[in-house]
Motif scaffolding. Structure first.
Motif: not given
Length: 277
Positions: A53-58, A136-141, A143-145
């Motif tokens: 999810x973090x990569x998708x958000x970025x 976001x925090x629970x589904x990302x690394x 670094x991604x967050x």
């Protein structure tokens, strides 16, 4: 980017814009980033359905920023005439004193807002809720967050002040002013309403309407998009001013805020126009 630069320098004429066209432009400005973000998300999941999810958000945040900029450039091309260069005989001279005055106008408003509107605005969920952040925090690394948070901060402090001011004040407000030549207050009010609606949520909408009125006034009376951008930046920067917890501090906030606004208005360069008349 050439036309945006000309708008920034107040060197190009904006075509008349009716209130209907202004709302239509606002819808385009809102919808295009949503559509491009959705398309990018679908494509990313087709490429790798296990993408975090973090990569998708970025990627989504970068796509939204890029699409907003391209949308503003497209609108600027539609509502300006490349050959209609404005030859201003009066050069608007903006000094450090003007920036200081705008700074204290915005600080004054923020103090009053925190004293009078905080409880009302905080009763509604903002654009990013605590649940969104937890997800976001629970589904990302980590670094991604972190990257997502950095991008959101850059959006708020750089992208929004510059490009939203070029769009809402430089294009929409200018177009409305050309439409309502005998009633600049109506043009400023309409542009503020549109600025509030575009935020798509009640807390930011109420706040954005008031700020849109202030920014519209600053732009109209000083003739400087630079000061409007700076004011927008200050508003987005000072989001953590302590909220007053008792009536005495609230009164002090309001009194200080009113004092700062009045004194700043008295000292800002308004290029021959009577401020707020």
């Amino acid at each position: 980017m050439g036309r945006l630069k000309s708008i920034y320098k107040n060197e190009i004429e904006i075509k008349e814009i009716s209130i209907f066209k202004a709302f239509l432009i606002m819808v385009i400005f809102t919808v295009i980033p949503v559509i491009t973000n959705l398309i990018s998300t679908v494509l990313l999941l087709l490429i790798d359905e296990d993408m975090s999810f973090g990569s998708i958000m970025i990627v989504g945040t970068l796509v939204v920023i890029a699409s907003m900029i391209l949308t503003i450039m497209m609108v600027a091309k539609l509502f300006t005439n490349k050959n209609s260069i404005i030859n201003n005989n009066i050069e608007f001279k903006i000094t450090k004193k003007d920036f200081i005055c705008v700074f204290f106008i915005m600080i004054g408003y923020i103090l009053i807002r925190e004293a009078l509107l905080f409880e009302t605005l905080s009763a509604f969920d903002g654009p990013i809720t605590d649940e969104d952040m937890n997800f976001l925090i629970e589904n990302s690394t980590s670094i991604e967050a972190g990257v997502v948070m950095i991008l959101l901060v850059l959006q708020a402090l750089i992208q929004a002040p510059i490009f939203e001011e070029l769009f809402f004040r430089g294009i929409i407000l200018n177009g409305l002013l050309n439409r309502y030549k005998e009633n600049h207050k109506k043009a400023i009010l309409y542009s503020a309403i549109i600025f509030g609606v575009v935020h798509l949520n009640i807390p930011q909408g109420i706040n954005a309407f008031i700020i849109g009125t202030i920014l519209g006034g600053i732009y109209y009376y000083t003739g400087s998009i630079k000061l409007a951008i700076f004011a927008h930046f200050i508003n987005n920067l000072f989001v953590f001013i302590p909220v007053p917890d008792n009536i005495i501090i609230k009164i002090a906030y309001i009194a200080l805020g009113i004092f700062l606004i009045i004194k700043s208005i008295e000292n800002i360069n308004i290029n021959g126009k009577v401020l707020w008349k």
